[in-house]
Design a protein around this motif. Structure first.
Motif, mmCIF file in Angstrom:
data_model
loop_
_atom_site.group_PDB
_atom_site.id
_atom_site.type_symbol
_atom_site.label_atom_id
_atom_site.label_comp_id
_atom_site.label_asym_id
_atom_site.label_seq_id
_atom_site.Cartn_x
_atom_site.Cartn_y
_atom_site.Cartn_z
ATOM 1 N N ASN A 211 7.161 24.865 46.419
ATOM 2 C CA ASN A 211 6.640 23.791 45.587
ATOM 3 C C ASN A 211 6.479 22.377 45.851
ATOM 4 O O ASN A 211 5.583 21.652 45.856
ATOM 5 C CB ASN A 211 7.336 23.941 44.254
ATOM 6 N N GLU A 212 7.762 22.026 46.180
ATOM 7 C CA GLU A 212 8.045 20.541 46.565
ATOM 8 C C GLU A 212 7.549 20.079 47.897
ATOM 9 O O GLU A 212 6.803 19.057 48.114
ATOM 10 C CB GLU A 212 9.512 20.104 46.612
ATOM 11 N N GLN A 213 7.295 21.009 48.722
ATOM 12 C CA GLN A 213 6.798 20.692 50.228
ATOM 13 C C GLN A 213 5.192 20.609 49.951
ATOM 14 O O GLN A 213 4.539 19.818 50.343
ATOM 15 C CB GLN A 213 7.004 21.730 51.277
ATOM 16 N N LEU A 214 4.579 21.544 49.188
ATOM 17 C CA LEU A 214 3.270 21.504 48.906
ATOM 18 C C LEU A 214 2.615 20.407 48.102
ATOM 19 O O LEU A 214 1.618 19.742 48.332
ATOM 20 C CB LEU A 214 2.683 22.688 48.179
ATOM 21 N N LEU A 215 3.500 19.817 47.226
ATOM 22 C CA LEU A 215 3.290 18.783 46.281
ATOM 23 C C LEU A 215 3.419 17.395 47.296
ATOM 24 O O LEU A 215 2.504 16.653 47.109
ATOM 25 C CB LEU A 215 4.144 18.663 45.136
ATOM 26 N N LYS A 216 4.342 17.464 47.979
ATOM 27 C CA LYS A 216 4.995 16.257 48.693
ATOM 28 C C LYS A 216 3.491 16.040 49.962
ATOM 29 O O LYS A 216 3.183 14.823 50.012
ATOM 30 C CB LYS A 216 6.166 16.166 49.258
ATOM 31 N N ASP A 217 3.459 17.118 50.407
ATOM 32 C CA ASP A 217 2.427 16.971 51.609
ATOM 33 C C ASP A 217 0.992 16.629 51.185
ATOM 34 O O ASP A 217 0.052 16.325 52.233
ATOM 35 C CB ASP A 217 2.375 18.220 52.548
ATOM 36 N N ILE A 218 0.613 16.694 49.942
ATOM 37 C CA ILE A 218 -0.631 16.240 49.429
ATOM 38 C C ILE A 218 -1.123 14.816 50.050
ATOM 39 O O ILE A 218 -2.049 14.382 50.137
ATOM 40 C CB ILE A 218 -0.775 16.492 48.069
ATOM 41 N N GLU A 219 0.110 14.054 49.885
ATOM 42 C CA GLU A 219 0.171 12.599 50.378
ATOM 43 C C GLU A 219 -0.616 12.624 51.684
ATOM 44 O O GLU A 219 -1.092 11.298 51.871
ATOM 45 C CB GLU A 219 1.333 11.824 50.108
ATOM 46 N N ASP A 220 -0.245 13.372 52.525
ATOM 47 C CA ASP A 220 -0.648 13.449 54.034
ATOM 48 C C ASP A 220 -2.142 13.809 53.852
ATOM 49 O O ASP A 220 -2.839 13.572 55.268
ATOM 50 C CB ASP A 220 0.214 14.294 54.867
ATOM 51 N N LEU A 221 -2.603 14.401 53.233
ATOM 52 C CA LEU A 221 -4.248 14.786 53.131
ATOM 53 C C LEU A 221 -5.062 13.713 52.837
ATOM 54 O O LEU A 221 -6.096 13.776 52.019
ATOM 55 C CB LEU A 221 -4.366 15.851 52.207
ATOM 56 N N GLY A 222 -5.372 12.591 53.917
ATOM 57 C CA GLY A 222 -5.934 11.563 53.382
ATOM 58 C C GLY A 222 -7.480 11.684 53.461
ATOM 59 O O GLY A 222 -8.307 11.032 52.914
ATOM 60 N N GLY A 223 -7.843 12.774 54.266
ATOM 61 C CA GLY A 223 -9.425 13.181 54.406
ATOM 62 C C GLY A 223 -9.774 14.307 53.424
ATOM 63 O O GLY A 223 -10.985 14.648 53.597
ATOM 64 N N THR A 563 0.106 28.668 55.733
ATOM 65 C CA THR A 563 0.423 28.117 57.182
ATOM 66 C C THR A 563 2.124 27.409 57.288
ATOM 67 O O THR A 563 2.750 27.659 58.372
ATOM 68 C CB THR A 563 -0.363 26.662 57.187
ATOM 69 N N LYS A 564 2.487 26.852 56.067
ATOM 70 C CA LYS A 564 3.764 26.337 56.035
ATOM 71 C C LYS A 564 4.957 27.389 55.967
ATOM 72 O O LYS A 564 5.847 27.507 56.860
ATOM 73 C CB LYS A 564 4.174 25.732 54.775
ATOM 74 N N ALA A 565 4.600 28.856 55.446
ATOM 75 C CA ALA A 565 5.465 29.999 55.905
ATOM 76 C C ALA A 565 5.339 30.331 57.048
ATOM 77 O O ALA A 565 6.562 30.695 57.532
ATOM 78 C CB ALA A 565 4.928 31.057 54.847
ATOM 79 N N ILE A 566 4.317 30.530 57.834
ATOM 80 C CA ILE A 566 4.189 31.188 59.168
ATOM 81 C C ILE A 566 4.900 30.167 60.178
ATOM 82 O O ILE A 566 5.418 30.468 61.212
ATOM 83 C CB ILE A 566 2.971 31.572 59.753
ATOM 84 N N LYS A 567 4.810 28.875 59.801
ATOM 85 C CA LYS A 567 5.521 27.711 60.465
ATOM 86 C C LYS A 567 6.923 27.891 60.586
ATOM 87 O O LYS A 567 7.549 27.748 61.410
ATOM 88 C CB LYS A 567 5.360 26.300 60.208
ATOM 89 N N HIS A 568 7.427 28.190 59.335
ATOM 90 C CA HIS A 568 9.047 28.419 59.102
ATOM 91 C C HIS A 568 9.479 29.750 60.039
ATOM 92 O O HIS A 568 10.475 29.992 60.297
ATOM 93 C CB HIS A 568 9.286 28.516 57.927
#
Length: 868
Positions: A211-223, A563-568
């Protein structure tokens, strides 16, 4: 065809699109022109990807828009020297194919493969620069083997689990739906059936762990578009507040936890409402109230979750007959159940504060519950609007020792009181629920699990994958999963103990397959793993992803989670899959609808388009532009356009009609306009490359200056700059094509006035700028002009800033100190050339009357003064 433009005799001055398009498509395929080249040395890679299509049977112009947009981007970056990955595949599992197969009494695999072949042929006619050697279809076992492998990774990481839950059931398609697959009216987004609530054992993925990671990383989606980011934020739905414990009046062992973002309104709580499925409902219901409670619970089961929470429907509630204690003031408040409270959101309980919440206010009025105001807009004075809820911030009243505090301070201090006394704690809550992935149908990826009476749930070992679907027999739309009826397939041995066991008969939601396909494209022929880290690191994240806004929550959110799950799981180092996102608008076709019946009328049955009438009733029909679809009879088959005008015209229209993010209305007349423009390009280019045509010597002055050359150079460089920026800095293809039109108009009157070298340069630039938009005609004209290699492998032109910024200047001509005229000269004209140009001007000839000046005064870049 009879009414096509292909009936003309062929010559270099005539444009025959069908002929040249077939020629170049065969050439590109034979030569492997668009096969992906791995980045070399310091070469930059670029991954261009369209959301891959579902093989429904045929494309319409709405699909064409998506793939052509991506193709222009891929072609542009390839010409700029980047190694480009531009693949295509098929989202091939799913209910529509199974239902179509049931109707036709055939295997879904047969139906799907037939559709893939047809749609691939349609895409091929568009001249897409796709690397088909990387093609993937999610229904092929060599693909879904790896979907099962990744499921096992999630299962071993504790991110996949099975539990009994209340779920959305589609009675028509006989399967479970995720919340996101039910519309606001409580209908399945696929079948249109009213969704029911059932309690079933289902497979889930723990997307809420992120939840928190998906929400926080939205800020990195500048494009990404701001609209899409906002939709994802709202769907994740983070709320910061407090968890308040309410104790049952006569049974202190029953504690009901309630989440609230407004602890400042706690003194205004007048009731507690539970979800009908809440675990304490039976224990808290009195015998007197049991029949009413059971009736509401039965009615609620018929509603979907979205239907229960929609704002425009009355909220029904029933008292249980018991009370709980409000911990902040020890008031006794009644307990009810209501259809709008969901068991899987928060604790399945809500505290009612009708004075300060619109929904609670309406519910309290309907059920004759107290309305207690505890917040007012001003610190002093009475509340002036007691007949409606006050939902803004303000100052506390009727709140004992907290009276007079502002709401923000009141929140903090009331929460501190609750924490100290043990009935409250700080809490962060999210709207997002775990992802339901199991479906009770045949045509999907089998879940690689075996159920053993001794060992429990056991994953199929990776070395035994894939668990293949059996050939479909006796498919039916009734009675749950057809795989349950296949005894030979269902029965298996437990991988742990070897005893008889049974396979899982549910299949995966198709979103599982599409949540990682972009990774497989980076390494499509790997037989030992789904992809290698090296290949993923080389190409990912996707530089430009193109697809519809309708996937903003479902596919895009699931792909980010996956993507985040298989990264972990250490399978990738990637954190976000898509760097830039373009959500293209819909292509709308003209539709005819009977307003009174809501029925759409096929276009071919409407005889008088200027005054359309229902052929059955004679009623006047509505004329609308709506999203192309079979059900509305307004889809335009690309082949009808290509057969008449060619693929390049279809591409040019779809790109020129509107900016890519806006909706586009289909118009036959606009299509023909683009065809005429390509005809003009054809005629213009043949003149530009005509080596027999040379400019008149009189156009070149003694100083060697040809103002027409500089004018042509200016137009060419301005077009390069504008079109490059339009494509790369906003994908404004419509304005880029407008600039192409301007360039061709500006070149045309200068052909006979410039050198062969300048003409060939203008021709080269024009065709290279045209190439991403209309690849076939540009390739043909490139060859006819005598240029080598392919235009699509040539270098994208780079503009000369000097030719635009300081391309010419006005040279003022004075005769004996008085201004008598002026001429334009190139900005880099030297002093001697300025003097010669002034003497040769009409102004000098008129005022000097053929006599040589006694003195010449030159101010470089400004004026020449000729003194008789």
């Amino acid at each position: 065809m009879k009414d096509s433009y292909q009936d003309q005799g062929h010559s270099i001055g005539q444009y025959r699109p069908i002929e040249i398009e077939a020629k170049w498509q065969e050439h590109w395929e034979t030569q492997g022109t668009y096969k992906t080249q791995e980045p070399k040395d310091e070469q930059e890679g670029f991954y261009a990807l369209s959301m891959f299509p579902y093989p429904s049977g045929s494309l319409h112009m709405g699909h064409v828009r998506n793939y052509v947009i991506t193709d222009v981007i891929a072609r542009m970056h390839r010409m700029q020297g980047r190694a480009v990955l531009h693949p295509m595949g098929w989202d091939a599992f799913g209910l529509p194919a199974e239902n179509a197969a049931i109707e036709r009494a055939i295997d879904p695999a047969t139906w799907t493969q037939k559709n893939i072949e047809h749609m691939k042929c349609q895409l091929g006619r568009l001249g897409l620069s796709v690397d088909w050697s990387r093609e993937q279809a999610t229904c092929n076992s060599d693909y879904y083997k790896w979907t099962q492998y990744l499921f096992n990774q999630l299962l071993s990481a504790g991110l996949a689990y099975q539990k009994e839950a209340t779920v959305n059931w589609d009675p028509l398609d006989q399967t479970v739906l995720a919340n996101e697959q039910v519309d606001a009216e409580g209908r399945s987004w696929r079948s249109g059936a009213l969704v029911e609530q059932r309690k079933l054992k289902q497979w889930f993925l723990r997307i809420t762990e992120y939840n928190e990671q998906l929400l926080k990383d939205i800020e990195d989606l500048g494009g990404w578009p701001e609209r899409v980011k906002a939709m994802q934020k709202n769907w994740i739905g983070k709320s910061e507040g407090a968890l308040i414990s309410f104790t049952q009046q006569n049974k202190p062992h029953i504690k009901i936890d309630v989440f609230t973002t407004r602890p400042d309104t706690l003194y205004g709580v007048s009731y507690l409402v539970l979800a009908p499925e809440h675990k304490f409902v039976d224990e808290l219901t009195t015998n007197k109230n049991k029949d009413l409670v059971d009736a509401l619970r039965a009615e609620t089961k018929k509603l979907s979750q979205k239907e229960r929470v929609t704002h425009d429907k009355p909220k029904r509630g029933v008292r249980l007959g018991t009370y709980v204690i409000n911990p902040v003031n020890n008031d006794k408040i009644p307990v009810l159940i209501a259809d709008y409270v969901l068991s899987d959101y928060g604790s399945g309980a809500v505290m009612g504060v009708p004075a300060h919440d619109q929904r609670d206010f309406l519910f309290a009025q309907l059920n004759k519950l107290d309305i207690n105001y505890v917040v007012q807009p001003t610190k002093n004075g009475e509340f002036s609007s007691p007949n409606e809820p006050y939902i803004e911030a303000g100052f506390l009243v009727n709140s004992e020792e907290f009276n007079g505090l502002n709401s923000l301070e009141g929140k903090r201090l009331i929460l501190e009181k609750g924490v100290k006394e043990g009935w409250a704690q700080s809490k962060v809550q999210y709207r997002l629920r775990d992802w339901l992935i199991s479906r009770q149908r045949y045509w999907g990826c089998p879940i690689p699990v075996i159920h053993c009476s001794s060992c429990g749930t056991v994953p199929v070992p990776n070395e035994d994958l894939p668990v293949e679907l059996p050939t479909a027999t006796n498919l039916t739309s009734k009675g749950g999963s057809p795989l349950k009826q296949n005894k030979d397939w269902r029965e298996a041995k437990c991988p742990k103990c070897g005893q008889p066991a049974e396979r899982e008969t549910d299949t995966m939601d198709t979103f599982m397959c599409s949540s990682w396909y972009f990774l497989r494209f980076a390494d499509p022929h790997n037989n030992s793993k789904p992809f290698s880290k090296n290949a993923v690191n080389k190409w990912l994240p996707v530089n430009q992803y193109v697809g519809g806004i309708e996937h903003a929550i479902l596919h895009l959110l699931y792909s980010r989670f996956f993507t985040k799950a298989i990264k972990h799981a250490k399978l990738v180092e990637l954190n976000e899959p898509f760097l830039n996102l373009l959500t293209q608008g819909m292509v709308q076709g003209i539709t005819y609808r009977n307003k009174s019946t809501g029925k759409y009328i096929p276009t071919n049955k409407v005889s008088n388009k200027s005054n359309p009438q229902d052929p059955e009733t004679g009623e006047k029909l509505e004329v609308l532009f709506e999203k192309m679809s079979k059900s509305k009879y307004n889809g335009v088959d690309p082949s009808t356009v290509i057969d008449k005008y060619g693929a390049d015209t279809a591409r040019m229209f779809i790109l020129f009609k509107a900016p890519p993010e806006k909706d586009l209305e289909w118009s036959d007349s606009d299509v023909e306009g683009q065809f005429r423009f390509l005809q003009r390009i054809w005629r213009l280019t043949t003149k530009l490359s005509d080596k027999e045509c040379n400019p008149s010597k009189e156009l070149i002055t003694k100083s060697g200056v040809n103002t027409f050359e500089s004018e042509l150079n200016k137009h060419v460089n301005y077009a390069i700059k504008s079109i490059t920026e339009d494509i790369l800095k906003g994908y404004q293809f419509n304005t880029a094509i407008s600039e192409l039109m301007k360039l061709s108009n500006n070149i045309s009157p200068l052909i006979d006035k410039v050198s062969l070298e300048s003409r060939l340069h203008a021709c080269s630039v024009l065709l290279r700028l045209l190439a991403p938009f209309a690849p076939h005609i540009s390739e043909e004209l490139w060859e006819l002009a005598g240029f080598k290699k392919s235009v699509h492998m040539s270098q994208w032109p780079i503009h000369d800033p000097k030719a635009i910024v300081e391309d010419t200047f006005e040279l003022v001509i004075q005769i004996k100190g008085k201004v008598r005229g002026s001429i334009n000269l190139p900005a880099n004209t030297d002093k001697k050339s300025m003097e010669i140009a002034a003497l040769e001007s009409d102004t000098a000839k008129k005022w000097l009357e053929g006599k040589a000046p006694s003195r010449i005064i030159v101010v470089p870049g400004k004026l020449v003064n000729l003194v008789p």
